[in-house]
Design a protein around this motif. Structure first.
Motif, mmCIF file in Angstrom:
data_model
loop_
_atom_site.group_PDB
_atom_site.id
_atom_site.type_symbol
_atom_site.label_atom_id
_atom_site.label_comp_id
_atom_site.label_asym_id
_atom_site.label_seq_id
_atom_site.Cartn_x
_atom_site.Cartn_y
_atom_site.Cartn_z
ATOM 1 N N SER A 263 0.910 -40.695 30.675
ATOM 2 C CA SER A 263 2.179 -39.959 30.649
ATOM 3 C C SER A 263 3.094 -40.407 29.513
ATOM 4 N N ILE A 264 2.710 -41.454 28.802
ATOM 5 C CA ILE A 264 3.592 -42.024 27.769
ATOM 6 C C ILE A 264 3.992 -41.021 26.690
ATOM 7 N N PRO A 265 3.062 -40.232 26.126
ATOM 8 C CA PRO A 265 3.492 -39.273 25.090
ATOM 9 C C PRO A 265 4.521 -38.266 25.593
ATOM 10 N N ARG A 266 4.434 -37.911 26.869
ATOM 11 C CA ARG A 266 5.400 -36.968 27.442
ATOM 12 C C ARG A 266 6.737 -37.650 27.742
ATOM 13 N N ARG A 267 6.662 -38.863 28.284
ATOM 14 C CA ARG A 267 7.875 -39.589 28.648
ATOM 15 C C ARG A 267 8.638 -40.093 27.427
ATOM 16 N N TYR A 268 7.871 -40.526 26.414
ATOM 17 C CA TYR A 268 8.472 -41.184 25.254
ATOM 18 C C TYR A 268 8.025 -40.479 23.968
ATOM 19 N N PRO A 269 8.763 -39.477 23.538
ATOM 20 C CA PRO A 269 8.372 -38.706 22.353
ATOM 21 C C PRO A 269 8.095 -39.586 21.142
ATOM 22 N N GLY A 270 6.970 -39.317 20.486
ATOM 23 C CA GLY A 270 6.604 -40.071 19.296
ATOM 24 C C GLY A 270 5.784 -41.313 19.580
ATOM 25 N N ALA A 271 5.613 -41.667 20.866
ATOM 26 C CA ALA A 271 4.848 -42.859 21.230
ATOM 27 C C ALA A 271 3.450 -42.479 21.698
ATOM 28 N N ILE A 272 2.534 -43.421 21.572
ATOM 29 C CA ILE A 272 1.197 -43.247 22.119
ATOM 30 C C ILE A 272 0.878 -44.478 22.958
#
Length: 374
Positions: A263-272
């Motif tokens: 869920s990280i890309p959705r929760r934190y834009p620009g992160a992987i």
């Protein structure tokens, strides 16, 4: 489908050209967590009871004790070598050097904050004097701006650009799970509630490092903690098989952690986010020990008592095996350097069963230096 194929080929060609044109060199890693990554922080902490700064720790690679809880390098060390950079120094060591010389540049290869014995829950091993992951975060945060006594100095702290371009490694939770079984009833929580509390802290931690600029975040799962030789410290634990209840709890945590990572890309834009499947990867070696060069997957190489799991390696009365590289476990809690090497290789260039959604080598190569710095 056939008419779409040329467009797909064109897309792949452009993508591969883009990969070839970007700077594939990540030169900095920030590490947080427990003894699996601790490079020796605890030995600098006054009254800390969980240390490994004595022989024969470090004997297989460094040939002297560094404070690492194994006979050589950890996963974080091997990954640093794959990146072509030096091992990250312990935060506690660097902090003391900076206090003596404010002109000393901040390490360009990152820093390691991990503290053996710490957990995701702030009270885990609190009385042992370990540095909780919450305090590790505070230590990192303090380096983002000059402290008052260095305000007028030429000292360089962490630049936002370095943070943005770095890998962030987090491994924590094993000590929480072990404590849950070692001290039954101490938490006053059901297993499910306890694991949810752990995951909540991991989400909170990740949110914070993202706010500080982290964009390449690697969260490592719990390993087969129910199989560690130190399980014999828990009353009634069998020596001829793993403690299933503990592994069940680890599996429950790992499932929640993997969902969060995805869920990280959705929760934190620009992160992987990457999920390092320590449990599945380690079990593959344990299920096929001869194939991976292990002669013993149950006992610790160094220690004493049943499974060599009652006494910490290096303490009075310890015994040591002749061939540490043939042992899955080095001491009562920790894998050997050989085990760490195999896991690091799997995370660097392995498949989705070991690390997902991509491996570290791929992550390093898709880094795009044109991304805006937050």
């Amino acid at each position: 489908m056939m008419e779409r194929l040329p467009h797909l080929i064109i897309f792949l060609g452009v993508f591969l050209m883009a990969l070839a044109s970007v700077d594939a060199k990540v030169k900095s890693v920030f590490v947080f967590g427990d003894s699996q990554f601790d490079p020796g922080n605890n030995q600098y902490v006054k009254n800390c009871k969980l240390t490994a700064n004595f022989k024969p720790y470090g004997s297989s690679f460094f040939h002297y004790p560094t404070g690492r809880f194994t006979n050589g390098r950890t996963v974080a060390d091997f990954i640093a070598q794959y990146l072509g950079i030096k091992f990250q120094k312990p935060y506690q060591e660097v902090y003391r050097l900076l206090a003596k010389d404010s002109r000393m540049p901040f390490p360009s290869n990152g820093l390691n904050f991990a503290s053996a014995g710490s957990g995701l829950l702030p009270n885990t091993n609190e009385k042992a004097g370990v540095t909780s992951i919450q305090v590790q975060l505070q230590q990192f945060q303090a380096l983002l701006a000059k402290p008052p006594h260095l305000k007028n100095s030429t000292h360089q702290h962490i630049h936002r650009k370095q943070i943005h371009e770095s890998l962030f490694f987090v491994i924590s939770g094993g000590n929480d799970v072990f404590s849950y079984f070692l001290l039954p009833g101490a938490s006053n929580m059901t297993m499910e509630t306890y694991v949810h509390a752990m995951l909540k802290e991991m989400v909170r931690f990740t949110t914070k490092i993202y706010m500080y600029g982290a964009r390449k975040i690697v969260l490592f799962s719990l390993g087969p903690i129910g199989c560690i030789p130190g399980r014999v410290l828990i009353r009634g634990t069998p020596t001829n098989r793993c403690l299933d209840k503990m592994d069940e709890m680890a599996g429950y945590f790992n499932a929640g952690l993997k969902r969060f990572v995805y869920s990280i890309p959705r929760r934190y834009p620009g992160a992987i986010g990457l999920y390092g499947a320590v449990y599945d990867t380690a079990q593959k070696y344990r299920d096929n020990p001869k194939e991976y060069g292990f002669a013993n997957i149950n006992d610790a190489c160094c220690g004493n008592g049943p499974l060599n799991g009652v006494l910490q390696c290096g303490l009075l009365g310890y015994k040591m095996c002749r061939n540490p590289h043939e042992y899955f476990f080095w001491d009562y809690f920790h894998p050997s350097e050989r085990t760490y090497m195999l896991i690091a290789k799997a995370f660097w260039a392995g498949d989705k069963h070991e690390i997902s959604p991509i491996n570290l080598k791929t992550l390093v190569h898709i880094y795009n230096k044109t991304l805006p710095i937050p």
